[in-house]
Design a protein around this motif. Structure first.
Motif, PDB file in Angstrom:
ATOM      1  N   GLU A  17       0.818  -1.212   0.000  1.00 27.66           N
ATOM      2  CA  GLU A  17       0.000   0.000   0.000  1.00 27.66           C
ATOM      3  C   GLU A  17       0.855   1.267   0.000  1.00 27.66           C
ATOM      4  N   LEU A  18       2.144   1.109   0.230  1.00 26.42           N
ATOM      5  CA  LEU A  18       3.015   2.268   0.405  1.00 26.42           C
ATOM      6  C   LEU A  18       3.489   2.789  -0.947  1.00 26.42           C
ATOM      7  N   ALA A  19       3.409   4.109  -1.118  1.00 25.71           N
ATOM      8  CA  ALA A  19       3.882   4.738  -2.356  1.00 25.71           C
ATOM      9  C   ALA A  19       5.219   5.442  -2.170  1.00 25.71           C
ATOM     10  N   VAL A  20       5.410   6.088  -0.998  1.00 28.19           N
ATOM     11  CA  VAL A  20       6.593   6.915  -0.766  1.00 28.19           C
ATOM     12  C   VAL A  20       7.056   6.731   0.674  1.00 28.19           C
ATOM     13  N   ALA A  21       8.380   6.752   0.881  1.00 31.29           N
ATOM     14  CA  ALA A  21       8.958   6.754   2.223  1.00 31.29           C
ATOM     15  C   ALA A  21       9.892   7.951   2.340  1.00 31.29           C
ATOM     16  N   LEU A  22       9.729   8.721   3.403  1.00 31.51           N
ATOM     17  CA  LEU A  22      10.544   9.916   3.628  1.00 31.51           C
ATOM     18  C   LEU A  22      11.618   9.635   4.676  1.00 31.51           C
ATOM     19  N   ALA A  35      12.885  -7.902   8.933  1.00 32.52           N
ATOM     20  CA  ALA A  35      11.484  -8.297   8.787  1.00 32.52           C
ATOM     21  C   ALA A  35      11.221  -9.042   7.480  1.00 32.52           C
ATOM     22  N   ASP A  36      12.266  -9.249   6.687  1.00 31.15           N
ATOM     23  CA  ASP A  36      12.153  -9.962   5.404  1.00 31.15           C
ATOM     24  C   ASP A  36      11.171  -9.267   4.457  1.00 31.15           C
ATOM     25  N   LEU A  37      11.276  -7.937   4.400  1.00 31.25           N
ATOM     26  CA  LEU A  37      10.365  -7.159   3.568  1.00 31.25           C
ATOM     27  C   LEU A  37      11.083  -6.392   2.460  1.00 31.25           C
ATOM     28  N   THR A  38      12.357  -6.634   2.282  1.00 32.99           N
ATOM     29  CA  THR A  38      13.126  -5.884   1.294  1.00 32.99           C
ATOM     30  C   THR A  38      12.531  -6.001  -0.104  1.00 32.99           C
ATOM     31  N   ASP A  39      12.048  -7.190  -0.464  1.00 27.97           N
ATOM     32  CA  ASP A  39      11.517  -7.408  -1.818  1.00 27.97           C
ATOM     33  C   ASP A  39      10.230  -6.637  -2.088  1.00 27.97           C
ATOM     34  N   TYR A  40       9.635  -6.079  -1.040  1.00 25.51           N
ATOM     35  CA  TYR A  40       8.383  -5.343  -1.201  1.00 25.51           C
ATOM     36  C   TYR A  40       8.607  -3.856  -1.492  1.00 25.51           C
ATOM     37  N   LEU A  41       9.861  -3.420  -1.563  1.00 29.68           N
ATOM     38  CA  LEU A  41      10.161  -2.008  -1.753  1.00 29.68           C
ATOM     39  C   LEU A  41      10.267  -1.608  -3.224  1.00 29.68           C
ATOM     40  N   ASN A  42      10.171  -2.570  -4.130  1.00 29.75           N
ATOM     41  CA  ASN A  42      10.452  -2.257  -5.537  1.00 29.75           C
ATOM     42  C   ASN A  42       9.364  -1.436  -6.220  1.00 29.75           C
ATOM     43  N   THR A  43       8.278  -1.161  -5.506  1.00 32.12           N
ATOM     44  CA  THR A  43       7.248  -0.264  -6.044  1.00 32.12           C
ATOM     45  C   THR A  43       7.172   1.049  -5.252  1.00 32.12           C
ATOM     46  N   VAL A  44       8.115   1.250  -4.345  1.00 31.23           N
ATOM     47  CA  VAL A  44       8.086   2.408  -3.431  1.00 31.23           C
ATOM     48  C   VAL A  44       9.177   3.401  -3.820  1.00 31.23           C
ATOM     49  N   ILE A  45       8.861   4.682  -3.758  1.00 32.18           N
ATOM     50  CA  ILE A  45       9.844   5.744  -3.983  1.00 32.18           C
ATOM     51  C   ILE A  45      10.368   6.221  -2.633  1.00 32.18           C
ATOM     52  N   ALA A  46      11.681   6.222  -2.468  1.00 28.82           N
ATOM     53  CA  ALA A  46      12.315   6.779  -1.269  1.00 28.82           C
ATOM     54  C   ALA A  46      12.724   8.219  -1.558  1.00 28.82           C
ATOM     55  N   ALA A  61      21.840  10.857   3.544  1.00 22.67           N
ATOM     56  CA  ALA A  61      20.719   9.995   3.920  1.00 22.67           C
ATOM     57  C   ALA A  61      20.488   8.923   2.852  1.00 22.67           C
ATOM     58  N   ALA A  62      20.584   9.308   1.589  1.00 23.32           N
ATOM     59  CA  ALA A  62      20.399   8.333   0.504  1.00 23.32           C
ATOM     60  C   ALA A  62      21.428   7.217   0.579  1.00 23.32           C
ATOM     61  N   SER A  63      22.624   7.537   1.043  1.00 19.54           N
ATOM     62  CA  SER A  63      23.678   6.521   1.131  1.00 19.54           C
ATOM     63  C   SER A  63      23.356   5.448   2.165  1.00 19.54           C
ATOM     64  N   GLY A  64      22.412   5.721   3.059  1.00 18.35           N
ATOM     65  CA  GLY A  64      22.004   4.719   4.032  1.00 18.35           C
ATOM     66  C   GLY A  64      21.024   3.701   3.480  1.00 18.35           C
ATOM     67  N   LEU A  65      20.557   3.922   2.248  1.00 20.44           N
ATOM     68  CA  LEU A  65      19.621   3.009   1.593  1.00 20.44           C
ATOM     69  C   LEU A  65      20.331   2.177   0.535  1.00 20.44           C
ATOM     70  N   VAL A  66      19.781   1.013   0.228  1.00 25.24           N
ATOM     71  CA  VAL A  66      20.249   0.215  -0.903  1.00 25.24           C
ATOM     72  C   VAL A  66      19.395   0.629  -2.095  1.00 25.24           C
ATOM     73  N   ARG A  67      19.969   1.425  -2.988  1.00 23.77           N
ATOM     74  CA  ARG A  67      19.170   2.052  -4.047  1.00 23.77           C
ATOM     75  C   ARG A  67      18.457   1.027  -4.932  1.00 23.77           C
ATOM     76  N   SER A  68      19.064  -0.114  -5.135  1.00 27.73           N
ATOM     77  CA  SER A  68      18.458  -1.105  -6.030  1.00 27.73           C
ATOM     78  C   SER A  68      17.198  -1.742  -5.429  1.00 27.73           C
ATOM     79  N   ASP A  69      16.955  -1.533  -4.140  1.00 25.91           N
ATOM     80  CA  ASP A  69      15.757  -2.096  -3.514  1.00 25.91           C
ATOM     81  C   ASP A  69      14.496  -1.329  -3.889  1.00 25.91           C
ATOM     82  N   TRP A  70      14.648  -0.084  -4.344  1.00 24.59           N
ATOM     83  CA  TRP A  70      13.533   0.837  -4.487  1.00 24.59           C
ATOM     84  C   TRP A  70      13.138   1.050  -5.951  1.00 24.59           C
ATOM     85  N   ALA A  71      11.890   1.513  -6.148  1.00 25.80           N
ATOM     86  CA  ALA A  71      11.487   1.925  -7.491  1.00 25.80           C
ATOM     87  C   ALA A  71      12.327   3.126  -7.924  1.00 25.80           C
ATOM     88  N   ALA A  72      12.629   4.009  -6.975  1.00 19.83           N
ATOM     89  CA  ALA A  72      13.493   5.169  -7.226  1.00 19.83           C
ATOM     90  C   ALA A  72      13.905   5.740  -5.882  1.00 19.83           C
TER      91      ALA A  72
END
Length: 236
Positions: A165-170, A187-198, A205-216
């Motif tokens: 249900e999530l579209a964006v994470a701030l 929580a084994d939820l990494t695969d669910y981020l591929n439709t979410v924009i960070a 802050a962006a460097s703390g994320l794995v960019r390939s996990d996200w839609a953008a």
């Protein structure tokens, strides 16, 4: 559109109000909690100005001290607003990041004449005191709060991610991004981020994320919330 807000309170509630005003559905799930120091042992003799690098620093100072007569040099406008609300009358905003705060001190203060006190958290992103000392300033530091990461992904966050249900994470800080990355993996939820924009407040802050996990992964051009919301089509 559901927007995940990961910052600590009370900032999370204020961000939620801005998100709601723009027609989206905020999901408040702080990943950090702010713990103030029990005592603030900081001498103010010969101190010409206090340096604040977050609203949490202002709130932490007021939780243990009452002095608001010294000038408050603040990293950005949100921190400056917190200082004004706390009772500081002489407030200057650098309107940006740590480098802007250093530049403000250089422009307004004189090395060797003005001694500064940086009131900071336990996990500082940069060495402001060291940078100013290299420029000839006398600078003291006091650690007056700590942002403590949660050990489990908040249930609200886990639910909207799992149900897609999530579209964006701030992400308002590098530590929130790092904490999220670790907790969502646990929580084994990494695969669910591929439709979410960070959307992050900075490249750090962006460097703390794995960019390939996200839609953008989108980064604010200036380190403020208005620009973050603008990254996802919110222009206020």
């Amino acid at each position: 559109m559901k927007v995940l807000i990961t910052r600590s309170e009370p900032g999370a509630t204020r961000t939620a109000e801005q998100v709601r005003r723009r027609g989206a559905d905020p999901v408040i799930a702080p990943l950090l909690r702010i713990e103030f120091a029990d005592e603030i042992e900081a001498g103010l003799s010969r101190i010409s100005a206090l340096l604040f690098t977050s609203p949490n620093g202002v709130r932490a100072w007021l939780s243990g001290r009452s002095e608001t007569d010294l000038p408050a040099f603040c990293v950005g406008d949100a921190t400056a607003r917190a200082a004004l609300e706390a009772g500081f009358s002489k407030v200057r905003s650098a309107g940006g990041d740590a480098n802007d705060l250093i530049a403000l001190c250089e422009a307004r203060l004189v090395p060797g004449r003005h001694r500064l006190l940086h009131l900071r958290g336990a996990h500082a992103a940069g060495d402001i005191a060291g940078a100013l000392q290299a420029r000839g300033f006398e600078v003291d530091e006091a650690v007056i709060y700590e942002a403590v990461a949660e050990t489990v992904l908040p249930p609200k966050a886990a639910q909207v991610i799992r149900q897609r249900e999530l579209a964006v994470a701030l992400f308002h800080s590098p530590r929130a991004a790092i904490a999220f990355t670790a907790l969502v993996e646990d929580a084994d939820l990494t695969d669910y981020l591929n439709t979410v924009i960070a959307v992050t407040i900075s490249e750090a802050a962006a460097s703390g994320l794995v960019r390939s996990d996200w839609a953008a992964v989108k980064v604010a051009e200036t380190p403020d919330e208005a620009d973050m919301l603008g990254r996802i089509g919110f222009d206020g």
